[in-house]
Design a protein around this motif. Structure first.
Motif, PDB file in Angstrom:
ATOM      1  N   PHE A 131     -10.215   1.879  17.118  1.00 27.92           N
ATOM      2  CA  PHE A 131      -9.943   0.449  16.943  1.00 27.92           C
ATOM      3  C   PHE A 131     -10.632  -0.330  18.055  1.00 27.92           C
ATOM      4  O   PHE A 131     -10.591   0.071  19.225  1.00 27.92           O
ATOM      5  CB  PHE A 131      -8.429   0.202  16.994  1.00 27.92           C
ATOM      6  CG  PHE A 131      -8.029  -1.224  16.745  1.00 27.92           C
ATOM      7  CD1 PHE A 131      -7.968  -1.727  15.457  1.00 27.92           C
ATOM      8  CD2 PHE A 131      -7.709  -2.066  17.805  1.00 27.92           C
ATOM      9  CE1 PHE A 131      -7.594  -3.043  15.221  1.00 27.92           C
ATOM     10  CE2 PHE A 131      -7.336  -3.381  17.585  1.00 27.92           C
ATOM     11  CZ  PHE A 131      -7.279  -3.873  16.282  1.00 27.92           C
ATOM     12  N   ILE A 136      -3.966  -0.098   8.128  1.00 25.28           N
ATOM     13  CA  ILE A 136      -3.690  -1.537   8.140  1.00 25.28           C
ATOM     14  C   ILE A 136      -4.950  -2.294   8.519  1.00 25.28           C
ATOM     15  O   ILE A 136      -5.669  -1.913   9.445  1.00 25.28           O
ATOM     16  CB  ILE A 136      -2.544  -1.870   9.115  1.00 25.28           C
ATOM     17  CG1 ILE A 136      -1.256  -1.185   8.637  1.00 25.28           C
ATOM     18  CG2 ILE A 136      -2.331  -3.376   9.233  1.00 25.28           C
ATOM     19  CD1 ILE A 136      -0.101  -1.324   9.586  1.00 25.28           C
ATOM     20  N   HIS A 137      -5.211  -3.383   7.800  1.00 24.14           N
ATOM     21  CA  HIS A 137      -6.351  -4.242   8.094  1.00 24.14           C
ATOM     22  C   HIS A 137      -5.904  -5.687   7.910  1.00 24.14           C
ATOM     23  O   HIS A 137      -5.344  -6.049   6.871  1.00 24.14           O
ATOM     24  CB  HIS A 137      -7.508  -3.929   7.145  1.00 24.14           C
ATOM     25  CG  HIS A 137      -8.813  -4.499   7.582  1.00 24.14           C
ATOM     26  ND1 HIS A 137      -9.859  -3.723   8.017  1.00 24.14           N
ATOM     27  CD2 HIS A 137      -9.246  -5.775   7.672  1.00 24.14           C
ATOM     28  CE1 HIS A 137     -10.876  -4.487   8.351  1.00 24.14           C
ATOM     29  NE2 HIS A 137     -10.524  -5.749   8.140  1.00 24.14           N
ATOM     30  N   VAL A 138      -6.150  -6.508   8.914  1.00 20.68           N
ATOM     31  CA  VAL A 138      -5.818  -7.926   8.844  1.00 20.68           C
ATOM     32  C   VAL A 138      -7.062  -8.688   8.425  1.00 20.68           C
ATOM     33  O   VAL A 138      -8.120  -8.560   9.044  1.00 20.68           O
ATOM     34  CB  VAL A 138      -5.304  -8.447  10.200  1.00 20.68           C
ATOM     35  CG1 VAL A 138      -4.971  -9.936  10.106  1.00 20.68           C
ATOM     36  CG2 VAL A 138      -4.084  -7.650  10.653  1.00 20.68           C
ATOM     37  N   PHE A 197      -3.355  -2.343  14.570  1.00 15.67           N
ATOM     38  CA  PHE A 197      -3.797  -3.669  14.142  1.00 15.67           C
ATOM     39  C   PHE A 197      -3.365  -4.687  15.190  1.00 15.67           C
ATOM     40  O   PHE A 197      -2.486  -4.433  16.017  1.00 15.67           O
ATOM     41  CB  PHE A 197      -3.220  -4.023  12.765  1.00 15.67           C
ATOM     42  CG  PHE A 197      -1.735  -4.313  12.755  1.00 15.67           C
ATOM     43  CD1 PHE A 197      -1.267  -5.621  12.700  1.00 15.67           C
ATOM     44  CD2 PHE A 197      -0.807  -3.277  12.800  1.00 15.67           C
ATOM     45  CE1 PHE A 197       0.104  -5.890  12.696  1.00 15.67           C
ATOM     46  CE2 PHE A 197       0.561  -3.527  12.797  1.00 15.67           C
ATOM     47  CZ  PHE A 197       1.015  -4.846  12.741  1.00 15.67           C
ATOM     48  N   TRP A 198      -4.002  -5.843  15.160  1.00 12.65           N
ATOM     49  CA  TRP A 198      -3.668  -6.937  16.068  1.00 12.65           C
ATOM     50  C   TRP A 198      -2.711  -7.886  15.363  1.00 12.65           C
ATOM     51  O   TRP A 198      -3.021  -8.417  14.289  1.00 12.65           O
ATOM     52  CB  TRP A 198      -4.920  -7.676  16.506  1.00 12.65           C
ATOM     53  CG  TRP A 198      -4.644  -8.939  17.280  1.00 12.65           C
ATOM     54  CD1 TRP A 198      -4.857 -10.221  16.867  1.00 12.65           C
ATOM     55  CD2 TRP A 198      -4.101  -9.033  18.599  1.00 12.65           C
ATOM     56  NE1 TRP A 198      -4.482 -11.113  17.838  1.00 12.65           N
ATOM     57  CE2 TRP A 198      -4.023 -10.422  18.919  1.00 12.65           C
ATOM     58  CE3 TRP A 198      -3.684  -8.094  19.535  1.00 12.65           C
ATOM     59  CZ2 TRP A 198      -3.526 -10.863  20.146  1.00 12.65           C
ATOM     60  CZ3 TRP A 198      -3.189  -8.544  20.758  1.00 12.65           C
ATOM     61  CH2 TRP A 198      -3.117  -9.901  21.051  1.00 12.65           C
ATOM     62  N   ASP A 199      -1.544  -8.077  15.934  1.00 15.78           N
ATOM     63  CA  ASP A 199      -0.549  -8.996  15.393  1.00 15.78           C
ATOM     64  C   ASP A 199      -0.667 -10.308  16.171  1.00 15.78           C
ATOM     65  O   ASP A 199      -0.157 -10.442  17.294  1.00 15.78           O
ATOM     66  CB  ASP A 199       0.856  -8.404  15.530  1.00 15.78           C
ATOM     67  CG  ASP A 199       1.903  -9.215  14.788  1.00 15.78           C
ATOM     68  OD1 ASP A 199       1.849 -10.459  14.862  1.00 15.78           O
ATOM     69  OD2 ASP A 199       2.786  -8.606  14.156  1.00 15.78           O
ATOM     70  N   TYR A 222      -0.668  -5.646  19.966  1.00 18.26           N
ATOM     71  CA  TYR A 222      -1.151  -4.671  19.005  1.00 18.26           C
ATOM     72  C   TYR A 222       0.043  -3.930  18.417  1.00 18.26           C
ATOM     73  O   TYR A 222       0.990  -3.562  19.139  1.00 18.26           O
ATOM     74  CB  TYR A 222      -2.077  -3.654  19.676  1.00 18.26           C
ATOM     75  CG  TYR A 222      -3.288  -4.272  20.343  1.00 18.26           C
ATOM     76  CD1 TYR A 222      -4.421  -4.605  19.601  1.00 18.26           C
ATOM     77  CD2 TYR A 222      -3.300  -4.502  21.719  1.00 18.26           C
ATOM     78  CE1 TYR A 222      -5.539  -5.161  20.218  1.00 18.26           C
ATOM     79  CE2 TYR A 222      -4.415  -5.052  22.343  1.00 18.26           C
ATOM     80  CZ  TYR A 222      -5.522  -5.393  21.588  1.00 18.26           C
ATOM     81  OH  TYR A 222      -6.619  -5.940  22.200  1.00 18.26           O
ATOM     82  N   THR A 229      -2.225   4.201  13.019  1.00 19.81           N
ATOM     83  CA  THR A 229      -3.180   3.137  12.768  1.00 19.81           C
ATOM     84  C   THR A 229      -2.836   1.981  13.692  1.00 19.81           C
ATOM     85  O   THR A 229      -1.687   1.870  14.152  1.00 19.81           O
ATOM     86  CB  THR A 229      -3.156   2.693  11.293  1.00 19.81           C
ATOM     87  OG1 THR A 229      -4.172   1.714  11.058  1.00 19.81           O
ATOM     88  CG2 THR A 229      -1.819   2.102  10.908  1.00 19.81           C
ATOM     89  N   THR A 262      -2.189  -9.459   5.860  1.00 21.78           N
ATOM     90  CA  THR A 262      -2.221  -8.114   6.416  1.00 21.78           C
ATOM     91  C   THR A 262      -2.094  -7.117   5.269  1.00 21.78           C
ATOM     92  O   THR A 262      -1.137  -7.183   4.484  1.00 21.78           O
ATOM     93  CB  THR A 262      -1.081  -7.900   7.426  1.00 21.78           C
ATOM     94  OG1 THR A 262      -1.195  -8.865   8.473  1.00 21.78           O
ATOM     95  CG2 THR A 262      -1.130  -6.504   8.026  1.00 21.78           C
TER      96      THR A 262
END
Length: 463
Positions: free
Chosen positions: A92, A201-203, A151-153, A159, A149, A208
């Protein structure tokens, strides 16, 4: 992960958990160059596990479809703590432009073993991996921590690390972090009422996307959320499957902002087969199966993850780790089949197969003409593909003039596709290497040959 993971009983929740770090996330600095290539992280297995290696493997691709394994497909680094091996590595790009790799703390296929930890590495440009550590995600007993996995929240400014766990059922837990060194308390992220495995997960914009395996029916699905918050996802796609059994869903957006790809890792009818879907719009939920002619995963790759990289990052990886000193030849009209030797006969067989090295060739300057090429076996050094009575055999080089001529071919534009390759015999220049009934031979081919014959003589040189 492999099928037998589902055969193990679910652990019970323990009562303790970790506290949040409370650190603020730093904004991501703008990258100096666009992503023009791709990197993949993975581990390796083969049908009989002769190709199994539970270190971190790395491959690169210009088009995101056809991959070159680096470091001779050996690991670039291997964990030294915990189970001393990894599965399911996820790469990532952090908001500061650097990379983090998180991976399952497990070596091999004894899925009864559980760990509360993930392996973590930092990297500036994927040419080195530093800061190795294990990150404790929970204190539950007999609960695994699989297939992470990241992702950026944006709403949290943190993250999210989501992973498969088996508490009251197979579900996804999430911990939040700013530094991948300390994490928040785990909480349920997705538990839709049936057991699930292998989140990705992909934003994209304000949505999302979460892709996963439904263990009840064995299919892959996509879910989405307008917030990315725990327990906010709704499934919006139909089930997807190639092969008899599949898992390890991984969602990739093309660097040019066009189509999306979805990788899946099949383990039946044979272990170690990667498949691919594509869509023009991930929001639409409609996926098309890609022809295996259009993509070639790294040899023996399992449960990979893909990230876009810049030209300088691509070049740094290739410079540091090196490209393979061997090639494989993929059939144009039977793209699941690769040229191999078996009982000293040249043929094309569906990959994966064992011994997997039978398909690996050192493409060297032609033994009879250095402007041509010859194919030396990797696992039987000194043995070359040559024709004898027009049939292709694998024989030891006796250094005779006839052997050298029989084992020399001239590379041309593919007879069925000029982007691919055909190989013309050196000493019978009207004849080309082709398969017939999956057996290799040389036959006369020209402009009047059938489309099928031209396809039989067309191959992709890959690795």
């Amino acid at each position: 992960m492999a099928l037998t993971r589902r055969q193990f009983t679910m652990g019970a929740l323990a009562s303790t958990a970790f506290t949040a770090t409370g650190l603020a996330a730093s904004p991501r600095s703008a990258l100096a160059a666009p992503n023009t290539a791709y990197a993949m992280t993975y581990f390796t297995e083969s049908p009989d596990f002769t190709g199994a290696d539970y270190g971190l493997h790395l491959a690169v691709s210009r088009d995101g479809l056809n991959w070159t394994p680096l470091n001779q497909n050996n690991p670039v680094v291997t964990p030294t703590a915990g189970e001393r091996g990894l599965r399911d590595p996820f790469v990532f790009r952090r908001r500061d432009g650097t990379f983090v790799v998180v991976a399952t703390d497990l070596s091999g296929t004894d899925f009864s073993r559980t760990s509360q930890y993930l392996h973590v590495y930092d990297s500036t440009n994927l040419s080195s991996f530093t800061g190795y550590r294990r990150l404790r995600m929970h204190t539950y007993s007999n609960v695994h921590t699989w297939a992470p996995t990241v992702f950026w929240d944006a709403a949290r400014g943190q993250y999210g690390i989501v992973y498969s766990a088996n508490t009251t059922t197979d579900l996804f837990l999430v911990n939040y972090t700013t530094d991948f060194r300390t994490v928040s308390s785990p909480q349920t992220y997705f538990s839709p009422g049936f057991p699930v495995l292998d989140a990705d997960i992909h934003v994209d914009g304000g949505t999302t996307y979460l892709y996963y395996k439904n263990l009840s029916n064995g299919n892959l699905y996509g879910a989405r959320s307008g917030t990315g918050a725990p327990n906010s996802f709704s499934t919006y796609t139909g089930g997807l499957r190639q092969g008899n059994a599949i898992e390890g869903a991984h969602l990739v957006r093309r660097n040019d902002g066009g189509a999306w790809w979805l990788w899946g890792d099949s383990f039946s009818p044979v272990n170690n087969d990667m498949y691919l879907w594509a869509t023009a719009s991930v929001s639409g939920g409609s996926w098309s199966v890609l022809n295996q002619r259009d993509y070639t995963p790294p040899i023996n790759s399992k449960h990979g993850s893909v990230v876009g990289v810049t030209d300088s990052e691509y070049n740094a990886m290739v410079s540091r780790w090196g490209s393979p000193n061997w090639v494989r030849l993929k059939s144009s009209n039977f793209p699941d089949r690769f040229v191999r030797h078996a009982s000293n006969i040249g043929r094309i067989d569906p990959y994966p197969f064992e011994p997997y090295q039978d398909q690996m060739w050192r493409m060297v300057p032609g033994l009879a003409d250095s402007a041509g090429v010859s194919f030396e076996s990797v696992n039987l050094p000194g043995y070359y593909l040559r024709h004898a009575d027009y049939a292709i055999r694998l024989d030891r080089n006796d250094n005779s003039s006839i052997f050298r001529a029989d084992a020399t071919f001239h590379r041309t534009a593919g007879l069925a596709d000029p982007a691919w390759t055909s190989f013309r015999s050196h000493n019978f220049p009207d004849r080309y290497l082709r398969h017939s009934g999956y057996i290799l031979r040389i036959d006369p081919l020209g402009a009047s040959s059938s489309a099928s014959d031209r396809q039989d003589a067309t191959f992709r040189v890959t690795s």
